[in-house]
Enzyme design. Structure first.
Site, short mmCIF file in Angstrom:
data_model
loop_
_atom_site.label_atom_id
_atom_site.label_comp_id
_atom_site.label_asym_id
_atom_site.label_seq_id
_atom_site.Cartn_x
_atom_site.Cartn_y
_atom_site.Cartn_z
N CYS A 1 45.09 43.20 -68.51
CA CYS A 1 46.24 43.60 -69.32
C CYS A 1 47.58 43.27 -68.65
O CYS A 1 48.62 43.34 -69.29
CB CYS A 1 46.17 45.09 -69.64
SG CYS A 1 44.74 45.55 -70.62
N HIS B 1 49.25 45.36 -78.65
CA HIS B 1 48.83 44.99 -77.29
C HIS B 1 47.93 43.75 -77.30
O HIS B 1 46.74 43.83 -77.00
CB HIS B 1 48.11 46.18 -76.66
CG HIS B 1 47.75 46.01 -75.22
ND1 HIS B 1 48.41 45.15 -74.36
CD2 HIS B 1 46.78 46.61 -74.46
CE1 HIS B 1 47.86 45.22 -73.15
NE2 HIS B 1 46.88 46.10 -73.20
#
Length: 399
Positions: A83, A346
């Site tokens: 991430c 995201h």
């Protein structure tokens, strides 16, 4: 030799639910990159190196992603760091300029994701998360819940047990970030909810409800970086935002050893160390920050990261919620004016660069209805389990 480094242009494609966005990842990177180059008022031919981040996709998708911007033969480096992929591409692009390898670089990130919770793609080999999962299982009893909300949900439960925070503190963060995103045209969600709607949404892993969890997303974001010499030679000071400090910290023994707790397993110590590094390098304190883009993959992570970043003492992050310190009109920095990961979306490879874009717009006074008044100093926090925390300080400094 160390050069000053400036972000001179940023761009994004709107983030969207997987499978609903028109086009494909090269189209989205072309859109974001074209916007970034237009802001920078330069041509793609002036880019000397490019760093392209993505987590899901065949290699070398980075080259294919940039074909719509030009075919100039420059080095294109593919980047994957979970991430934290987008901010890792930014980190490498900044290093290339800072240490004289290039005068102008491009950092790009994108993701084309599947719907639903993240899962393993290569079950025939060691998982990069196996030691994190083992550490967590020594601390709590596993539940039949996807690993990411389980890990961050348990960090929230631990905070409640030890420090007296409560589910409504985490729900307020979800409410805040959805409210912030209403004015962000790039956000996947632009709907305001009541606090009760956030609290009463489907429970994913107590205390987390669906409206406190970041969604999977499609999209892209880009940033153009340049040296002081390049900015000066091309008279680009009007849009120049300086990166005055940056730090990447990966897992240490505290993630896995006998002192580990649910918060260190999900990166608390990485964020704590990186924050100390960038504050020292930039010569600032947490109180100097006006605006923060923080990795709120789950609302529990935003709250515990308040403490890792020094916005509150350890165990007192929920007190910032009680005083509404981290939203407009509060007595702290505005956190996640973009809506954060929870509401902006995201797409893993693009997230760090979307954070960069938002903070540059904020510092240039170009964020429209979500503008943080008089923003001059900004902090970016991007976290990837498995593991890396990348923190970046941006300031408007001029010549």
């Amino acid at each position: 030799m160390s050069n000053r480094v400036f972000v001179i242009g940023v761009g994004m494609s709107p983030f969207a639910k997987p499978g609903t966005k028109e086009g494909d990842y090269p189209d989205w990177v072309t859109e974001a990159g074209t916007a970034a180059l237009a802001e920078a008022t330069i041509r793609y031919e002036q880019i000397e190196r490019a760093f392209v981040g993505y987590v899901y996709g065949d290699s070398p998708s980075g080259q294919r992603a940039l074909y719509g911007l030009g075919l100039t033969g420059i080095p294109i480096i593919n980047v994957d760091n979970a991430c934290a992929t987008g901010s890792t591409a930014l980190y490498l692009a900044r290093e290339a300029v800072q240490y004289g390898l290039a005068e102008c670089t491009l950092a790009a990130g994108f993701e084309k994701m599947e719907r639903g919770s993240l899962g393993a793609k290569f079950p025939d080999r060691a998982s990069p998360m196996d030691r994190h999962i083992e550490a967590l299982q020594r601390l709590v009893t596993p539940e039949d819940v996807p690993f990411a909300p389980q890990m961050f949900g348990n960090a929230g439960r631990e905070h409640m047990r030890e420090y007296g925070s409560a589910p409504h503190h985490f729900a307020w963060i979800g409410w805040k970030n959805h409210k912030h995103s209403v004015h962000n045209p790039y956000a996947q969600f632009q709907q305001e909810y009541t606090l009760e709607e956030v609290e009463q949404a489907k429970v994913i892993h107590d205390p987390l409800t669906k409206l406190q969890c970041s969604p999977t997303s499609d999209g892209a974001a880009c940033a153009v970086l340049a040296s002081e010499r390049f900015v000066d030679a091309n008279d680009l000071w009007a849009n120049a935002v300086e990166i005055t400090a940056q730090s990447m910290v990966t897992d240490t023994t505290s993630t896995f050893d006998t002192t580990a707790n649910c918060r260190t397993v999900v990166g608390y110590d990485m964020s704590l160390e990186a924050a100390g590094n960038v504050y020292a390098a930039a010569g600032i304190e947490p109180s100097d920050l006006d605006v923060i883009e923080l990795h709120d993959c789950f609302s529990t992570n935003e709250l515990i990261t308040y403490e890792a970043l020094g916005l509150a003492p350890e165990g007192e992050g929920h007190k910032l919620v009680e005083t509404r310190a981290t939203t407009y009109g509060g007595n702290g920095p505005v956190v996640n004016p973009s809506g954060g990961l929870i509401s902006k979306g995201h797409p893993l490879g693009a997230t760090g660069l979307a954070q960069c874009a938002e903070l540059c717009w904020q510092l240039r006074g170009a964020a429209g209805a979500r503008q943080v008044p008089k923003a001059r100093t900004a902090l970016q926090h991007n976290l990837g389990l498995g593991g890396a925390a990348v923190l970046t300080v941006y300031q408007v400094t001029g010549r």
